[in-house]
Design a protein around this motif. Structure first.
Motif, PDB file in Angstrom:
ATOM      1  N   GLY A 196       1.005  -1.007   0.579  1.00 39.87           N
ATOM      2  CA  GLY A 196      -0.216   0.053  -0.283  1.00 39.87           C
ATOM      3  C   GLY A 196       1.057   1.399   0.142  1.00 39.87           C
ATOM      4  N   SER A 197       1.608   1.356   0.349  1.00 37.72           N
ATOM      5  CA  SER A 197       2.727   2.426   0.281  1.00 37.72           C
ATOM      6  C   SER A 197       3.490   2.406  -0.318  1.00 37.72           C
ATOM      7  N   VAL A 198       4.044   1.718  -1.451  1.00 42.90           N
ATOM      8  CA  VAL A 198       4.675   2.352  -2.275  1.00 42.90           C
ATOM      9  C   VAL A 198       2.979   2.911  -3.560  1.00 42.90           C
ATOM     10  N   MET A 219      -7.050   0.275  -5.693  1.00 47.15           N
ATOM     11  CA  MET A 219      -8.324  -0.210  -6.135  1.00 47.15           C
ATOM     12  C   MET A 219      -9.096   0.809  -5.327  1.00 47.15           C
ATOM     13  N   ASN A 220      -8.649   2.116  -4.797  1.00 46.32           N
ATOM     14  CA  ASN A 220      -9.039   3.153  -4.599  1.00 46.32           C
ATOM     15  C   ASN A 220      -7.419   4.422  -5.048  1.00 46.32           C
ATOM     16  N   ALA A 221      -8.795   5.728  -4.688  1.00 47.00           N
ATOM     17  CA  ALA A 221      -7.824   7.184  -5.119  1.00 47.00           C
ATOM     18  C   ALA A 221      -7.508   7.712  -3.603  1.00 47.00           C
ATOM     19  N   LEU A 258       2.881 -14.447  -0.367  1.00 43.16           N
ATOM     20  CA  LEU A 258       3.595 -15.254   0.382  1.00 43.16           C
ATOM     21  C   LEU A 258       4.987 -15.063   1.129  1.00 43.16           C
ATOM     22  N   THR A 259       5.400 -13.853   0.404  1.00 45.63           N
ATOM     23  CA  THR A 259       7.150 -13.913   1.066  1.00 45.63           C
ATOM     24  C   THR A 259       6.611 -12.650   1.963  1.00 45.63           C
ATOM     25  N   LEU A 260       5.574 -12.410   2.787  1.00 47.62           N
ATOM     26  CA  LEU A 260       5.780 -11.457   3.483  1.00 47.62           C
ATOM     27  C   LEU A 260       6.100 -11.998   4.950  1.00 47.62           C
TER      28      LEU A 260
HETATM   29  O1  NZQ Z   1       9.306  -1.823   1.942  1.00 49.49           O
HETATM   30  P1  NZQ Z   1       9.282  -3.168   0.855  1.00 49.49           P
HETATM   31  O2  NZQ Z   1      11.057  -3.642   0.485  1.00 49.49           O
HETATM   32  O3  NZQ Z   1       8.527  -4.100  -0.496  1.00 49.49           O
HETATM   33  O4  NZQ Z   1       8.914  -4.415   2.366  1.00 49.49           O
HETATM   34  C1  NZQ Z   1       7.710  -4.067   2.762  1.00 49.49           C
HETATM   35  C2  NZQ Z   1       7.287  -3.164   4.266  1.00 49.49           C
HETATM   36  O5  NZQ Z   1       8.410  -3.481   4.971  1.00 49.49           O
HETATM   37  C3  NZQ Z   1       6.786  -4.968   3.251  1.00 49.49           C
HETATM   38  N1  NZQ Z   1       6.491  -6.174   2.287  1.00 49.49           N
HETATM   39  C4  NZQ Z   1       5.672  -5.451   0.876  1.00 49.49           C
HETATM   40  N2  NZQ Z   1       5.464  -6.893   0.095  1.00 49.49           N
HETATM   41  C5  NZQ Z   1       6.226  -7.846   0.764  1.00 49.49           C
HETATM   42  C6  NZQ Z   1       6.698  -7.115   1.932  1.00 49.49           C
HETATM   43  N3  NZQ Z   1       8.023  -8.048   2.854  1.00 49.49           N
HETATM   44  C7  NZQ Z   1       7.522  -9.473   2.218  1.00 49.49           C
HETATM   45  N4  NZQ Z   1       7.217  -9.596   1.024  1.00 49.49           N
HETATM   46  C8  NZQ Z   1       6.529  -8.922   0.619  1.00 49.49           C
HETATM   47  N5  NZQ Z   1       5.613  -9.242  -0.988  1.00 49.49           N
HETATM   48  O6  NZQ Z   1       6.051  -5.107   3.711  1.00 49.49           O
HETATM   49  C9  NZQ Z   1       6.174  -3.731   4.573  1.00 49.49           C
HETATM   50  C10 NZQ Z   1       5.340  -2.885   4.857  1.00 49.49           C
HETATM   51  O7  NZQ Z   1       4.420  -2.614   3.618  1.00 49.49           O
HETATM   52  P2  NZQ Z   1       3.371  -1.593   2.976  1.00 49.49           P
HETATM   53  O8  NZQ Z   1       3.641  -1.609   2.098  1.00 49.49           O
HETATM   54  O9  NZQ Z   1       4.001  -0.033   4.130  1.00 49.49           O
HETATM   55  O10 NZQ Z   1       1.694  -2.088   4.149  1.00 49.49           O
HETATM   56  P3  NZQ Z   1       0.766  -1.721   3.409  1.00 49.49           P
HETATM   57  O11 NZQ Z   1       0.126  -2.256   2.485  1.00 49.49           O
HETATM   58  O12 NZQ Z   1      -0.112  -1.885   5.163  1.00 49.49           O
HETATM   59  O13 NZQ Z   1       0.711   0.206   3.337  1.00 49.49           O
HETATM   60  C11 NZQ Z   1       0.864   1.056   4.274  1.00 49.49           C
HETATM   61  C12 NZQ Z   1       0.616   2.522   4.064  1.00 49.49           C
HETATM   62  O14 NZQ Z   1      -0.842   1.777   3.136  1.00 49.49           O
HETATM   63  C13 NZQ Z   1      -1.726   3.416   4.461  1.00 49.49           C
HETATM   64  C14 NZQ Z   1      -0.677   3.603   5.508  1.00 49.49           C
HETATM   65  O15 NZQ Z   1      -1.141   5.193   6.239  1.00 49.49           O
HETATM   66  C15 NZQ Z   1       0.523   3.061   5.670  1.00 49.49           C
HETATM   67  O16 NZQ Z   1       0.750   4.319   4.678  1.00 49.49           O
HETATM   68  N6  NZQ Z   1      -3.017   3.075   3.580  1.00 49.49           N
HETATM   69  C16 NZQ Z   1      -2.887   3.553   2.070  1.00 49.49           C
HETATM   70  C17 NZQ Z   1      -5.007   3.499   2.328  1.00 49.49           C
HETATM   71  C18 NZQ Z   1      -5.287   3.101   0.881  1.00 49.49           C
HETATM   72  N7  NZQ Z   1      -4.881   4.108   0.318  1.00 49.49           N
HETATM   73  O17 NZQ Z   1      -6.864   4.176   1.099  1.00 49.49           O
HETATM   74  C19 NZQ Z   1      -5.810   2.864   3.255  1.00 49.49           C
HETATM   75  C20 NZQ Z   1      -5.135   2.796   4.464  1.00 49.49           C
HETATM   76  O18 NZQ Z   1      -6.087   2.113   5.817  1.00 49.49           O
HETATM   77  C21 NZQ Z   1      -3.870   2.615   4.847  1.00 49.49           C
HETATM   78  O19 NZQ Z   1      -3.964   4.092   5.868  1.00 49.49           O
END
Ligand code: NZQ
Ligand code: ZN
Length: 389
Positions: free
Chosen positions: A99-101, A149-151, A186-188
């Motif tokens: 989600g961060s990316v 799938m959102n904005a 699966l690698t998470l």
């Molecule tokens: O950075 P990498 O090395 O990829 O590692 C990530 C990160 O450390 C790791 N990871 C992700 N996929 C992986 C993996 N590690 C191994 N295998 C995989 N396949 O997981 C860690 C967390 O990733 P991140 O993208 O930060 O997690 P998430 O998907 O929970 O995203 C969080 C962000 O999204 C926002 C949050 O506030 C936060 O900033 N949100 C976005 C929303 C939206 N767009 O609607 C709504 C949500 O409520 C949320 O607020």
């Protein structure tokens, strides 16, 4: 069912273990300059980066990269990416990660051609883009946010101790396409898998615990919650269970792709508290939500008692014989608490690095939403945070 609404979701989804090859269908639709965005290295370790690069090369794309997008992406990182994307004369932003990316790619999309400061414009004034935006595609590696799938795009500003999400009104900010291959999740690490599961669950709760009308969305939400609880228990025992991880991934998308919010009021106060905690601690998003949820729901329960009773009965199968509404509602929350403990979620704020001296900053960073059963004051926020310690 309330009000008038329009509904459109233009994101094309490709789901399944064979879905990456669909990049070959999508890439020819865009110009040749692709900015590839990814996180801190998981995609390189898993080999996904190499696969994506090979497909981009085979499609004759010129690729620039923004690497190292951190969890809870920062405004400084956005400024850095804007330079790269402008130099590249970007035609398509391809996000490969969680989600961060994905959020970062959308924030970049609305900022590349914007003359104003994006923090000021999008995150303080909540304006919509007045410049041309860049299309975004997403290859998702973590199930949770629904960002595929959102904005929505959440950005953190450590200097001002704020973490703010802007859900853009224009559906063209949603990814044009998203590739959802459950194998990539699966690698998470298990901690992230469970944080993602709770994020999904809470997205549904935020849209469920509001309103007094009879609403189709609430029935859909109950189905999504039951599926998620079921699959989460399987995945918790065996994280490699492809079927459970597929269901979790699909539920995440439907939990926050705007559908279940249509025609009803929504709460989002747990997210406001969680984001404020995240702004100050930089903790994992799903864990910030789990740490404050139970105190929040107990605090507002009386104001929306009928819905908490329904939640207990329909989601947690609580036997209601001879019990008061309040007893039923509390049993529902306690079933939720037991499930959260099974998953090993953070059950209080201390576990995720919050100390007493941070509380005031968290109170200040908490935005107040008005769609839930109780409109909180700053004192209410402080009470809930203190009860969550
Ligand atoms: O950075 P990498 O090395 O990829 O590692 C990530 C990160 O450390 C790791 N990871 C992700 N996929 C992986 C993996 N590690 C191994 N295998 C995989 N396949 O997981 C860690 C967390 O990733 P991140 O993208 O930060 O997690 P998430 O998907 O929970 O995203 C969080 C962000 O999204 C926002 C949050 O506030 C936060 O900033 N949100 C976005 C929303 C939206 N767009 O609607 C709504 C949500 O409520 C949320 O607020
Ligand atoms: Zn969330």
């Amino acid at each position: 069912m309330l009000g008038n609404f329009s509904y459109a979701n233009p994101t094309k989804l490709y789901f399944g273990d064979d879905s990456l090859k669909s990049l070959n269908t999508e890439l020819p639709k865009y110009g040749k300059n692709v900015v590839l965005v990814y996180g801190g290295g998981s995609v390189k370790k898993s080999g996904l980066y190499d696969e994506v690069i090979a497909i981009l090369n085979a499609n004759g794309k010129t690729v620039s990269e923004i690497a190292g997008v951190m969890p809870n992406p920062t405004i400084e990182k956005l400024y850095e990416g804007m330079e790269i994307a402008r130099k590249a004369n970007v035609d398509l932003i391809l996000a490969v990660g969680g989600g961060s990316v994905c959020d970062y790619a959308k924030a970049l999309s609305v900022s590349v051609n914007c003359d104003e400061d994006p923090w000021e414009k999008y995150y303080l004034k909540f304006e919509e883009p007045s410049c041309e935006t860049i299309p975004v595609g997403c290859v998702l590696t973590m199930a949770g946010t629904g960002s595929e799938m959102n904005a929505g795009a959440v950005i953190t500003n450590h200097k001002s101790k704020l973490k703010i999400g802007h859900v853009f009104a224009d559906e063209k900010i949603m990814p044009r396409f998203s590739i959802l291959n459950p194998n990539y999740t699966l690698t998470l690490p298990k901690y992230q898998m469970c944080a993602g599961i709770y994020d999904i669950f809470n997205h549904i709760c935020e849209q469920y615990f509001s309103g007094d009308d009879d609403n189709t969305s609430d029935y859909i939400s109950e189905g999504l919650m039951k599926s998620l609880i079921h699959s989460s228990r399987i995945a918790n025992k065996n994280p490699q269970d492809y079927e459970a991880r597929s269901n979790i991934m699909w539920t995440a998308t439907w939990a926050l792709n705007t559908l279940v919010a249509k025609g009803k009021s929504t709460d989002w106060m747990v997210h406001m508290l969680g984001q404020a905690v995240g702004a100050v601690t930089d903790a994992t998003h799903g864990m910030t939500l789990s740490a404050v949820s139970l105190s929040y729901y107990k605090y507002i329960m009386d104001a929306g008692l009928h819905k908490f009773v329904r939640f207990a009965k329909n989601v947690w199968n609580i036997n209601t014989d001879g019990k008061t509404d309040k007893e039923i509602a509390l049993e529902g929350l306690s079933a939720m608490e037991n499930w959260m403990k099974e998953l090993g979620l953070a059950m209080n704020l201390r576990e995720i690095g919050t100390t007493e001296d941070m509380i005031e900053d968290i109170v200040n960073a908490s935005l107040i939403m008005e769609g839930g059963y109780k409109i909180l004051t700053k004192d209410d926020v402080r009470n809930i945070l203190e009860a969550s310690m």
